[in-house]
Motif scaffolding. Structure first.
Motif, PDB file in Angstrom:
ATOM      1  N   LYS A   1     -20.202 -22.910  76.592  1.00  0.00           N
ATOM      2  CA  LYS A   1     -20.231 -21.442  76.511  1.00  0.00           C
ATOM      3  C   LYS A   1     -20.239 -20.783  77.888  1.00  0.00           C
ATOM      4  O   LYS A   1     -20.944 -19.793  78.125  1.00  0.00           O
ATOM      5  CB  LYS A   1     -21.398 -20.969  75.653  1.00  0.00           C
ATOM      6  CG  LYS A   1     -21.275 -21.498  74.221  1.00  0.00           C
ATOM      7  CD  LYS A   1     -22.071 -20.699  73.238  1.00  0.00           C
ATOM      8  CE  LYS A   1     -21.917 -21.227  71.828  1.00  0.00           C
ATOM      9  NZ  LYS A   1     -22.604 -22.508  71.598  1.00  0.00           N
TER      10      LYS A   1
ATOM     11  N   GLN B   1     -20.945 -13.118  75.346  1.00  0.00           N
ATOM     12  CA  GLN B   1     -20.096 -14.212  74.864  1.00  0.00           C
ATOM     13  C   GLN B   1     -19.173 -13.711  73.759  1.00  0.00           C
ATOM     14  O   GLN B   1     -18.026 -14.146  73.664  1.00  0.00           O
ATOM     15  CB  GLN B   1     -20.920 -15.441  74.465  1.00  0.00           C
ATOM     16  CG  GLN B   1     -21.499 -15.461  73.091  1.00  0.00           C
ATOM     17  CD  GLN B   1     -22.352 -16.694  72.828  1.00  0.00           C
ATOM     18  OE1 GLN B   1     -23.015 -17.216  73.718  1.00  0.00           O
ATOM     19  NE2 GLN B   1     -22.359 -17.165  71.596  1.00  0.00           N
ATOM     20  N   TYR B   2     -19.648 -12.767  72.962  1.00  0.00           N
ATOM     21  CA  TYR B   2     -18.793 -12.203  71.904  1.00  0.00           C
ATOM     22  C   TYR B   2     -17.573 -11.521  72.527  1.00  0.00           C
ATOM     23  O   TYR B   2     -16.450 -11.656  72.050  1.00  0.00           O
ATOM     24  CB  TYR B   2     -19.598 -11.213  71.042  1.00  0.00           C
ATOM     25  CG  TYR B   2     -18.845 -10.808  69.815  1.00  0.00           C
ATOM     26  CD1 TYR B   2     -18.846 -11.630  68.684  1.00  0.00           C
ATOM     27  CD2 TYR B   2     -18.101  -9.634  69.778  1.00  0.00           C
ATOM     28  CE1 TYR B   2     -18.113 -11.286  67.559  1.00  0.00           C
ATOM     29  CE2 TYR B   2     -17.370  -9.284  68.655  1.00  0.00           C
ATOM     30  CZ  TYR B   2     -17.386 -10.109  67.555  1.00  0.00           C
ATOM     31  OH  TYR B   2     -16.650  -9.783  66.441  1.00  0.00           O
TER      32      TYR B   2
ATOM     33  N   TYR C   1     -10.919 -16.569  64.639  1.00  0.00           N
ATOM     34  CA  TYR C   1     -12.068 -15.747  65.028  1.00  0.00           C
ATOM     35  C   TYR C   1     -13.386 -16.333  64.514  1.00  0.00           C
ATOM     36  O   TYR C   1     -14.402 -15.648  64.491  1.00  0.00           O
ATOM     37  CB  TYR C   1     -11.849 -14.287  64.602  1.00  0.00           C
ATOM     38  CG  TYR C   1     -10.794 -13.647  65.489  1.00  0.00           C
ATOM     39  CD1 TYR C   1     -11.162 -12.925  66.625  1.00  0.00           C
ATOM     40  CD2 TYR C   1      -9.431 -13.832  65.239  1.00  0.00           C
ATOM     41  CE1 TYR C   1     -10.206 -12.393  67.478  1.00  0.00           C
ATOM     42  CE2 TYR C   1      -8.463 -13.305  66.087  1.00  0.00           C
ATOM     43  CZ  TYR C   1      -8.866 -12.589  67.204  1.00  0.00           C
ATOM     44  OH  TYR C   1      -7.918 -12.077  68.060  1.00  0.00           O
ATOM     45  N   ARG C   2     -13.340 -17.598  64.096  1.00  0.00           N
ATOM     46  CA  ARG C   2     -14.562 -18.274  63.639  1.00  0.00           C
ATOM     47  C   ARG C   2     -15.013 -19.321  64.651  1.00  0.00           C
ATOM     48  O   ARG C   2     -15.784 -20.215  64.314  1.00  0.00           O
ATOM     49  CB  ARG C   2     -14.315 -18.966  62.270  1.00  0.00           C
ATOM     50  CG  ARG C   2     -13.832 -18.044  61.166  1.00  0.00           C
ATOM     51  CD  ARG C   2     -14.873 -17.074  60.685  1.00  0.00           C
ATOM     52  NE  ARG C   2     -16.096 -17.719  60.196  1.00  0.00           N
ATOM     53  CZ  ARG C   2     -17.262 -17.094  60.057  1.00  0.00           C
ATOM     54  NH1 ARG C   2     -17.382 -15.834  60.387  1.00  0.00           N
ATOM     55  NH2 ARG C   2     -18.304 -17.740  59.582  1.00  0.00           N
TER      56      ARG C   2
ATOM     57  N   ALA D   1     -10.264 -16.708  71.011  1.00  0.00           N
ATOM     58  CA  ALA D   1     -10.019 -16.538  69.575  1.00  0.00           C
ATOM     59  C   ALA D   1      -8.571 -16.109  69.341  1.00  0.00           C
ATOM     60  O   ALA D   1      -7.883 -16.621  68.448  1.00  0.00           O
ATOM     61  CB  ALA D   1     -10.987 -15.505  68.999  1.00  0.00           C
TER      62      ALA D   1
ATOM     63  N   GLN E   1     -13.224 -13.441  72.943  1.00  0.00           N
ATOM     64  CA  GLN E   1     -12.155 -12.824  72.149  1.00  0.00           C
ATOM     65  C   GLN E   1     -10.795 -13.377  72.580  1.00  0.00           C
ATOM     66  O   GLN E   1      -9.905 -13.595  71.751  1.00  0.00           O
ATOM     67  CB  GLN E   1     -12.157 -11.301  72.314  1.00  0.00           C
ATOM     68  CG  GLN E   1     -13.364 -10.596  71.720  1.00  0.00           C
ATOM     69  CD  GLN E   1     -13.471 -10.747  70.219  1.00  0.00           C
ATOM     70  OE1 GLN E   1     -12.462 -10.749  69.513  1.00  0.00           O
ATOM     71  NE2 GLN E   1     -14.688 -10.880  69.728  1.00  0.00           N
TER      72      GLN E   1
ATOM     73  N   LEU F   1     -18.263 -17.059  68.787  1.00  0.00           N
ATOM     74  CA  LEU F   1     -18.146 -15.779  68.078  1.00  0.00           C
ATOM     75  C   LEU F   1     -19.011 -15.718  66.836  1.00  0.00           C
ATOM     76  O   LEU F   1     -19.341 -14.636  66.361  1.00  0.00           O
ATOM     77  CB  LEU F   1     -16.682 -15.500  67.688  1.00  0.00           C
ATOM     78  CG  LEU F   1     -15.699 -15.249  68.825  1.00  0.00           C
ATOM     79  CD1 LEU F   1     -14.378 -14.729  68.275  1.00  0.00           C
ATOM     80  CD2 LEU F   1     -16.260 -14.244  69.827  1.00  0.00           C
TER      81      LEU F   1
END
Ligand SMILES: CC(C)(COP(=O)(O)OP(=O)(O)OC[C@H]1O[C@@H](n2cnc3c(N)ncnc32)[C@H](O)[C@@H]1OP(=O)(O)O)[C@@H](O)C(=O)NCCC(=O)NCCS
Length: 165
Positions: free
Chosen positions: A84, A22-23, A36-37, A30, A27, A41
């Motif tokens: 997600k 997921q990270y 990016y919060r 984001a 992206q 993330l």
């Protein structure tokens, strides 16, 4: 593609791969919002582990690799909140996202008694909004996430699943 992608319920052992996937996948979101919060993330590995233990979590696998994931849980009003949804960038556009969504919807309806499904998407995420509309979701409102990104809330009734039970 030599191997086929399978969809199954996530196990405890998958939590770390889901966390990393997921990270990577979010992206692009984001970057789209210059933020990016956003939730996917900043979520901790422990929090992902807790969701795998309590929620309805599915993964898409290619061999041993987790290449997609989605989760859902029942809200107090009987609606299932799905979120997600993500697919590895190199495998997007092959229907894996839609398959994950279908798996989560049927499990939430059949095993947890969801009466409808609810999800939200960033207001400028046109590909995501298109995907959700194509599989029957309709916009019902808007909200502002904790991260400040304006979101569109979409819903779809779950009768289709209940009727066949
Ligand atoms: C959103 C996301 C999960 C979609 O996953 P995906 O596997 O690419 O989704 P699908 O393949 O089912 O659908 C995406 C597109 O592929 C097309 N497609 C589906 N099956 C296909 C196939 N067999 N062959 C060719 N194209 C296909 C769909 O028509 C759709 O096209 P569209 O963008 O014009 O609507 C993925 O893009 C992602 O991880 N994004 C980053 C994270 C994110 O934004 N998550 C959602 C938060 S709301």
């Amino acid at each position: 593609m030599g191997m086929s992608v399978t969809i199954s319920v996530a196990t405890e052992q998958d939590a770390e791969q889901i966390f990393r996937l997921q990270y990577l996948c979010f992206q692009s979101e984001a970057a789209l919002y210059g933020n990016y919060r956003i939730d996917p993330l900043v979520q901790s590995l422990d929090s992902v582990r807790a969701e795998v233990a309590s929620d309805c979590v599915f993964v898409a696998r290619l061999g041993d690799e987790v290449v997609g994931s989605v989760r859902g849980a029942l809200d107090e009003d009987g609606a299932a909140a799905i979120g997600k949804l993500c697919v590895h960038p190199r495998l997007q556009g092959h229907g894996i996202g839609a398959r994950l969504l279908r798996a989560a919807e049927s499990a939430l309806a059949e095993e947890r008694g969801a009466t409808k499904f609810r999800l939200s998407a960033g207001h400028r995420s046109e590909g995501n909004l298109r995907l959700y509309r194509r599989v029957g979701y309709e916009a019902v409102g808007t909200s502002q996430g904790r991260d400040g990104v304006p979101m569109v809330i979409l819903e779809k009734p779950a009768q289709a699943y209940v009727a066949t039970a």
